[in-house]
Each structure stands twice: as structure tokens, then as C-alpha cells.
Design a protein around this motif. Sequence first.
Motif, PDB file in Angstrom:
ATOM      1  N   ASP A 227      44.601  42.807  47.302  1.00 40.60           N
ATOM      2  CA  ASP A 227      44.860  41.565  46.566  1.00 40.60           C
ATOM      3  C   ASP A 227      46.242  41.675  45.926  1.00 40.60           C
ATOM      4  O   ASP A 227      46.410  42.327  44.885  1.00 40.60           O
ATOM      5  CB  ASP A 227      43.779  41.364  45.502  1.00 40.60           C
ATOM      6  N   LEU A 228      47.233  41.044  46.544  1.00 41.94           N
ATOM      7  CA  LEU A 228      48.607  41.192  46.066  1.00 41.94           C
ATOM      8  C   LEU A 228      48.832  40.533  44.701  1.00 41.94           C
ATOM      9  O   LEU A 228      49.528  41.102  43.859  1.00 41.94           O
ATOM     10  CB  LEU A 228      49.601  40.650  47.099  1.00 41.94           C
ATOM     11  N   SER A 234      49.408  43.639  37.612  1.00 43.50           N
ATOM     12  CA  SER A 234      49.332  44.968  36.984  1.00 43.50           C
ATOM     13  C   SER A 234      50.722  45.593  36.872  1.00 43.50           C
ATOM     14  O   SER A 234      51.046  46.245  35.873  1.00 43.50           O
ATOM     15  CB  SER A 234      48.386  45.873  37.772  1.00 43.50           C
ATOM     16  N   TRP A 235      51.542  45.374  37.880  1.00 42.79           N
ATOM     17  CA  TRP A 235      52.903  45.901  37.835  1.00 42.79           C
ATOM     18  C   TRP A 235      53.757  45.146  36.806  1.00 42.79           C
ATOM     19  O   TRP A 235      54.634  45.725  36.156  1.00 42.79           O
ATOM     20  CB  TRP A 235      53.559  45.814  39.213  1.00 42.79           C
ATOM     21  N   ASP A 241      56.616  46.493  29.831  1.00 40.00           N
ATOM     22  CA  ASP A 241      56.593  47.600  28.859  1.00 40.00           C
ATOM     23  C   ASP A 241      57.893  48.388  28.926  1.00 40.00           C
ATOM     24  O   ASP A 241      58.475  48.733  27.891  1.00 40.00           O
ATOM     25  CB  ASP A 241      55.408  48.532  29.143  1.00 40.00           C
ATOM     26  N   LEU A 242      58.380  48.655  30.148  1.00 38.63           N
ATOM     27  CA  LEU A 242      59.619  49.406  30.309  1.00 38.63           C
ATOM     28  C   LEU A 242      60.808  48.619  29.758  1.00 38.63           C
ATOM     29  O   LEU A 242      61.668  49.176  29.080  1.00 38.63           O
ATOM     30  CB  LEU A 242      59.843  49.735  31.789  1.00 38.63           C
ATOM     31  N   ALA A 288      58.111  43.277  39.521  1.00 41.45           N
ATOM     32  CA  ALA A 288      56.667  43.462  39.650  1.00 41.45           C
ATOM     33  C   ALA A 288      56.220  43.286  41.103  1.00 41.45           C
ATOM     34  O   ALA A 288      55.472  44.106  41.652  1.00 41.45           O
ATOM     35  CB  ALA A 288      55.936  42.474  38.745  1.00 41.45           C
ATOM     36  N   VAL A 289      56.697  42.216  41.743  1.00 42.43           N
ATOM     37  CA  VAL A 289      56.292  41.956  43.131  1.00 42.43           C
ATOM     38  C   VAL A 289      56.913  42.994  44.073  1.00 42.43           C
ATOM     39  O   VAL A 289      56.250  43.493  45.000  1.00 42.43           O
ATOM     40  CB  VAL A 289      56.685  40.523  43.541  1.00 42.43           C
ATOM     41  N   ALA A 290      58.184  43.355  43.849  1.00 45.36           N
ATOM     42  CA  ALA A 290      58.837  44.342  44.711  1.00 45.36           C
ATOM     43  C   ALA A 290      58.156  45.710  44.600  1.00 45.36           C
ATOM     44  O   ALA A 290      58.004  46.427  45.599  1.00 45.36           O
ATOM     45  CB  ALA A 290      60.307  44.452  44.342  1.00 45.36           C
TER      46      ALA A 290
END
Length: 506
Positions: A227-228, A234-235, A241-242, A288-290
Motif C-alpha cells: 500500500d503505497l 509513514s515516511w 521530524d528530520l 516521503a514518496v521518493a
Amino acid sequence: MAPLADLYQVSMAYGHWRAGRHRAPAAAELFFRRPPFRGSFALGAGLAEGLRGLRAFRFSAADVAYLRSVLPSTTDDAFFDYLATLDASEVTVTAIPEGSVVFARVPFLQVKGPLLVVQLLETTLLCLVNYASLVATNAARFRLLAGPDMKLMEMGLRRAQGPDGALSASKYSYIGGFDCTSNILAGKLYGIPVRGTIAHSFVMSFSSMEEVQPRELPPRAGGDPVDLPALALSWLQRVCDLLQTPPGKANQGELAAFVSYAVTFPCDFQGLLDTYCVRRSGLPNFCAVALALHQLGYQAIGVRLDSGDLARQSKEIRRVLRACGAHFQVPWFGSIPIAVSNDISEQSLEEFRREGSEIDMIGIGTNLVTCPLQPSLGCVYKLVEVNGSPCLKLTEDEEKMTIPGMKTIYRLYDAAGHPFMDLMALEEEPSPSAGQELLIRVLGRLGETTKVIPSTVEPLHRTYFRDGQVCEPLPSLPEVRTHAQVSLNLLSPAHRRLHEPQPYPV
């Protein structure tokens, strides 16, 4: 192709025919009077199209019937019968190879043949060469400003002067040094590499992750689909946060658009970052997607910016990409290519160089295809000989005076291998040779004589058309493109620079 002419060409043709001088041997030259864009050079282009036009030169029955309707009713019927027999079988064309650097007043091509046909070809050849050479020169200037390693994309189809102008822009900007085009038809017709990903409208069309369909993407190495959207979310939390930016500031519609595009093109994912906010939304969503794609074995191909301070933003984006690559241990992430667009001009490229940037690819449209700094190259086509006698146009405007007689053109090189002068000599004059002292007169200073000693002498013109056929193998488009870059690189820096170059003597 014969009707691609101004009416006055046909009127003059009738005058020559009535006077019985239509078959008199004649010669004409095509050249421009001033270097374009306040530089010192142009790239000669359009030769192959011109030669194809010559091969197809004839008046059809419908063409002749139309000319009967527009010429005066007193025109002799026998003239129309004669037009129906015309072709270019008695025409000879010599020219400088396409893609070569050419200079003001130096003939790009020379046409010999019967006077009437030579005259009729004027507008056709000017039409096919003028814009081609202008846009190739404009593209070459962008290439020189960008440097050899920058990727340049022509994307002017929607801004060009109609479909013909757009196709010519794609073709001749490729000759001038561009790497690819957005124009699908140009790719199909000419084999130019085509590129394109998404526009803002795609991003704006999404509002939530629920709109993503399909949602699952199998790992590149095989296995159960994942599930992309969930993986990207999640990413996103980890990336935010970073970067110390709230995940709630990242636009969910934009994230959905990126995920949808990534599911569709997992091996060709590029993020358009500036639909909403680059720093708080576009960049975190892209990362996030990459990174989600990376977890599944795929690698994103780049990001694109289309607004704002492109140089500054590129440096900020590179810093974030490197930080993500280091923190999440993805070595290639920091070198993801950054592409920019947005009304790019020569001034834009100069600013990128001055300020420094992390830009890898530039898309240029309006300022490439419309040539706003100089809308026309201003090529002219002038008779230089009729019946073996030189022709000279004397006028109060000294710039418009022509140089009579059929000429042989030579390029003189110095010991460093740079061309330093183009030499025009009458055909019957002996050819100069390397190491020979030559007594010459420079155009613009014809009252003075100067002595030069070339290290190398290159005859510039080749015979490309004879007896109705192209008689010299024509190079492919990539070969012409390569020749153009070689020709430009041979110029000395003083002649190649784009602002206040040293004038090139002829």
C-alpha cells in the motif's frame, strides 16, 4: 514548393521572360548583414530543408491556374505554359555545411542557374533559412551560457508562432545544443528525445489520499504489492521530524498527486514542488514518496521548480536532499537532479551562474522559440552576377551595398587553431595557402590594406545541389548538432563571448 514565394518574384519572372533573358546564367548569394543578438556569429541552419525545397520545386497545374487568376489579364498565356515546365534541374547550390558558425556578409549559400529560376527561389530559400538560423543561434547562446554539462529542454510549443514555427523551433534548437524537447510531433518527425512529467494541474486535481487509485505497488524485485499511500504517510512523518516541520503543513492533495504519479510511473517519478509551498509541503511530500519508492527498490528521477527564486531554492532543496540521503542512508538521494522552468532568459542563466545554483536541467520556452531579443535574422538574397557580368547594388545606405561577383569563401585559422578571419575572393583568383602572406581589405575598412599569414586555410563552401538532385550526403540531425558544437568551440573566447565580443573580420 514553387508557390512559396512573394508575388513580385513571379512579376519579375514575367518581365525576364518577356525580355527573352529568362535563361541568362545568373548567380545569387544568401547572407545576413549584421550578427544577431549583438554577438559576433550565427549558426547556419535550414540548408537541408532548402535543398528539399529545391528538389520539389515546380508549379502544379493548380498553381499555374491560381497565378492566372492573380496576375494581370494581359499576361501572355505562353508564360503560364512556361511556368508549368520549370524545375531546378539547371540549378547549382554551394553552401557552408549546416550547423557551421557563419558571420555577417559571408554567403551561407550561393545559387547559380537560369536567371528566372534563381530569382524565383529567393523567398523560398530565405523563408527556410532565416528562422532556422536565428533559433539555432539563440539556442547556441543559451548553451554557451549554461555550459556543456547542463541539460537543456526546449518547451516552447504552446508559445511558438504556430505549429510550423514550433516544429522548426524544436528542430533547430536541438541543432543549437538543446538536449530534448517537450514537442511530441518533433520527436516523432525528427527523432529528438522527448521529455515531460506533470504540470500543476495534475497536483491541483487531488484533494485527499482517498482519491489515489490504484493504491498498491509491487516491489521492483518482485513480491507482494504494498500500500503505497500508507507507506508514503509513514515516511512523511519521519521526513518532517528530520526537517523539523509540522506534517500538517504538507498538503494532502499534493501528497496524493505524488503517490498517484509514483504508482503509475514508479521508475520515472519526478516531483513538481511549488504548487503550494516548496519548503513546508512540496519538498517533504516528494521526499516521503521518493523514500517510499526507494524502500520498494525504485529510484526517483528528479524534482522541478517553476516559480520563485530558482537558484536560491535549488540550493535549499539540495541541502534537504543531502540531509535525507545521509540520515536515511540512501546514498543517491543527495544527487537527485533538480530541474527548473519559468520564463527562463539569458539573464536568468547569467544570474544562476553569478549566484551559484544546484540546478541540473533547465526548461526554456518563450525566450527560446520567439527570439524576443531579435525577432529576425534579416537574411537577404542578392544577385551578384548575370551573364558573366558582376552585379553591384549601389545605394545611399552603405550597409545595403552588395559585393559583386561569384566568390570562393575561405576561413583562415591562427596557430592556436582558432578562425581569425573569413576571406572572400573572386572564383578566378588563386586559392590562398597556409603560411602565405595575403594582402587583404577588411569589410568596413576597404580603404586600408592589411597583411595576414594564416596557419591553416579552409575552403568553406561545398556543392550540395546539381542537376536537380542533392549531390552531397546530408548529415543526420545529431551529426549537425555535433558539428555545431565543434564549430562554436573552435571560436576564440573573444569572438565567442556573448556580450561585446571582438568583431570578427571578413
